[in-house]
Design a protein around this motif. Structure first.
Motif, short mmCIF file in Angstrom:
data_model
loop_
_atom_site.label_atom_id
_atom_site.label_comp_id
_atom_site.label_asym_id
_atom_site.label_seq_id
_atom_site.Cartn_x
_atom_site.Cartn_y
_atom_site.Cartn_z
N ASN A 209 0.79 -1.23 0.00
CA ASN A 209 0.00 0.00 0.00
C ASN A 209 0.83 1.29 0.00
O ASN A 209 0.35 2.33 0.44
N ASP A 210 2.05 1.23 -0.53
CA ASP A 210 2.93 2.40 -0.47
C ASP A 210 2.34 3.63 -1.15
O ASP A 210 2.62 4.76 -0.75
N LEU A 211 1.53 3.43 -2.19
CA LEU A 211 0.86 4.57 -2.84
C LEU A 211 -0.63 4.60 -2.49
O LEU A 211 -1.41 5.31 -3.14
N GLY A 212 -1.02 3.82 -1.50
CA GLY A 212 -2.42 3.83 -1.05
C GLY A 212 -3.37 3.13 -2.00
O GLY A 212 -4.58 3.35 -1.93
N VAL A 213 -2.85 2.27 -2.89
CA VAL A 213 -3.73 1.63 -3.87
C VAL A 213 -3.66 0.09 -3.83
O VAL A 213 -3.98 -0.57 -4.81
N GLY A 235 -5.03 -4.46 7.23
CA GLY A 235 -4.03 -4.00 6.26
C GLY A 235 -2.63 -3.85 6.83
O GLY A 235 -1.80 -3.15 6.24
N ILE A 236 -2.34 -4.52 7.97
CA ILE A 236 -0.99 -4.36 8.53
C ILE A 236 0.02 -5.08 7.63
O ILE A 236 -0.33 -5.99 6.87
N GLY A 237 1.27 -4.69 7.70
CA GLY A 237 2.31 -5.33 6.88
C GLY A 237 3.48 -4.41 6.70
O GLY A 237 3.49 -3.28 7.20
N GLU A 238 4.47 -4.88 5.96
CA GLU A 238 5.70 -4.11 5.71
C GLU A 238 5.36 -2.67 5.28
O GLU A 238 4.48 -2.46 4.45
N ARG A 239 6.09 -1.71 5.81
CA ARG A 239 5.96 -0.27 5.48
C ARG A 239 4.51 0.22 5.61
O ARG A 239 3.96 0.22 6.69
N ALA A 240 3.89 0.60 4.48
CA ALA A 240 2.51 1.13 4.53
C ALA A 240 1.48 0.01 4.60
O ALA A 240 0.28 0.27 4.58
N GLY A 241 1.93 -1.22 4.64
CA GLY A 241 1.02 -2.34 4.83
C GLY A 241 0.61 -3.03 3.55
O GLY A 241 1.05 -2.69 2.45
N ASN A 242 -0.26 -4.05 3.73
CA ASN A 242 -0.74 -4.89 2.63
C ASN A 242 -2.18 -4.52 2.28
O ASN A 242 -2.83 -3.78 3.01
N CYS A 243 -2.66 -5.13 1.24
CA CYS A 243 -4.08 -5.07 0.89
C CYS A 243 -4.88 -5.50 2.12
O CYS A 243 -4.58 -6.51 2.73
N SER A 244 -5.87 -4.70 2.49
CA SER A 244 -6.63 -5.01 3.69
C SER A 244 -7.71 -6.06 3.40
O SER A 244 -8.48 -5.94 2.46
N LEU A 245 -7.73 -7.11 4.22
CA LEU A 245 -8.66 -8.23 4.01
C LEU A 245 -10.10 -7.75 4.05
O LEU A 245 -10.90 -8.05 3.15
N GLU A 246 -10.45 -6.98 5.10
CA GLU A 246 -11.85 -6.58 5.26
C GLU A 246 -12.31 -5.70 4.10
O GLU A 246 -13.46 -5.77 3.67
N GLU A 247 -11.38 -4.88 3.56
CA GLU A 247 -11.79 -3.99 2.47
C GLU A 247 -11.99 -4.78 1.18
O GLU A 247 -12.98 -4.57 0.46
#
Ligand code: MN
Length: 398
Positions: A209-213, A235-247
């Motif tokens: 999610n580094d660019l929020g997408v 959406g937790i994960g490395e740096r800005a995180g991963n794709c969020s499951l709930e979303e």
């Protein structure tokens, strides 16, 4: 093996691996087991429990999860070498359903600066890793780390050779969150057109999610034919995180008119899983977080509150009960209107006439300018003041 019919999207959760790799998110064994139980209750298809070669603690956690979990496939990560894959084999021994996840980077920058390998050596090592893993596992996923920055033709070659070597899921990660939705969808379409045998494996994506997408990229890839989504709770994960499951799950469900796809996730468990992961990881969920944030089903603006009181669909596209959230919340604050003040006072048992209600409303607005959110106690003291003033006024009359 998971169902692979074309309308079913496999949900692969990596909260316990990629999520736990986030700086500050480390969990102990009990916390990991709590998360694993919440994921089982959610009915994810696959949970990635950890990276057994990374540390003895990781090995132990994967083993404990593999021993306890029933239902979801338990997966563990390995670099494309025999020691890592052997560690996965040992750690997953007690699992009911198990998957070995082998990864090797393919992008030019990773080949040159991290691995020091030529393109042909990368192909050879990836193929060796997949073939070796297939010796102990029916279910083998290969991830081309940093695929989104890999030359598309080279990526096609690596993927095709790994399918030949026996990989059953091919994952295309955007490891560094560089991709954009239409471009990433184009890459998935390119792989589906060019790679021999691609229709016989599950095509997966893993977006950061580094660019929020990350969620947008994942959904675009699904539209292009990907049928496994890798994601994490909150959406937790490395740096800005991963794709969020709930979303991603609620986007597929809420817009089934658009996607015509389904997952196996019990969405009523989403809020519970979010709370368990927030408490285990120590990562607080933002109040405005989509789907599971405290404000996801809360309204303060008077116009919205009036709409929601008559029909929640006026301002809500999902029902709180479908994600396991208690209910729609109408927050009494400075943006609220008369409808909510009357509604809340009636719930507290007050029956005010129009003039009293109007005076109470004026007082509520004054108080709300100083206080963000008014609670029942605040309302009760406002009413007491209004009624006292009315009593004084009548006594004062001659
Ligand atoms: Mn990742």
């Amino acid at each position: 093996m998971q169902e692979t019919s074309s309308d079913r999207v496999i949900v692969f959760d990596t909260t316990l691996r990629d999520g736990e790799q986030a700086p500050g998110a480390s969990m102990d064994l009990d916390q990991k087991l709590n998360v694993a139980r919440a994921l089982q209750a959610l009915a994810v298809d696959v949970m990635e429990a950890g990276f057994p070669a990374a540390s003895p603690g990781d090995f132990e956690a994967v083993f404990a999860i593999a021993r306890e979990i029933e239902g979801p496939t338990v997966c563990a990560l390995a670099r494309a070498n025999r020691q890592d894959i052997d560690a996965v084999t040992e750690a997953l021994r007690p699992a009911q359903r198990r998957r070995c996840h082998v990864f090797l980077a393919t992008s030019p920058i990773h080949r040159e600066f991290k691995l020091g390998l030529s393109p042909s050596e990368v192909v050879r090592r990836a193929v060796d890793g997949v073939r070796y893993a297939r010796g102990s596992f029916e279910d083998v996923e290969y991830s081309a780390e940093d695929a989104a920055r890999t030359e598309p033709d080279f990526l096609c070659e690596v993927v095709e050779r790994c399918i030949d070597a026996g990989a059953t899921t091919i994952n295309i990660p955007d490891t560094v969150g560089y991709a954009l939705p239409s471009q990433f969808a184009g890459l998935i379409a390119h792989l589906r057109r060019r790679v021999r045998g691609i229709d016989h494996v599950v095509l997966s994506v893993h977006c950061h999610n580094d660019l929020g997408v990350a969620v947008a990229n994942t959904l675009a890839a699904v539209e292009a034919g990907a049928r496994q989504v890798e994601c994490t709770v909150n959406g937790i994960g490395e740096r800005a995180g991963n794709c969020s499951l709930e979303e991603v799950v609620m986007a597929l469900r809420t817009r089934t008119d658009h996607f015509h796809l389904r997952t196996g996730v019990r969405t009523q468990q989403l809020c519970n899983a979010s709370g368990v992961v927030a408490s285990a990881s120590g990562f607080v969920v933002a109040r405005n977080k989509a789907v599971v944030g405290r404000n996801a089903f809360a309204h303060e603006a008077g116009i919205h509150q009036h709409g929601v009181m008559s029909n929640a669909l006026t301002y809500e596209i999902m029902r709180p009960e479908d994600v396991g959230c208690e209910s729609t919340q109408l927050i009494l604050g400075k943006h609220s209107g008369r409808h909510l003040v009357r509604h809340r006072l009636e719930k507290l048992g007050y029956r005010l006439d129009d003039a009293q209600l109007e005076r109470a409303f004026v007082e509520v607005k004054k108080l709300a300018d100083r206080k963000k959110e008014l609670l029942d106690g605040d309302l009760q003291s406002v009413v007491a003041r209004v009624l006292r003033a009315a009593g004084d006024a009548s006594e004062a009359r001659p």
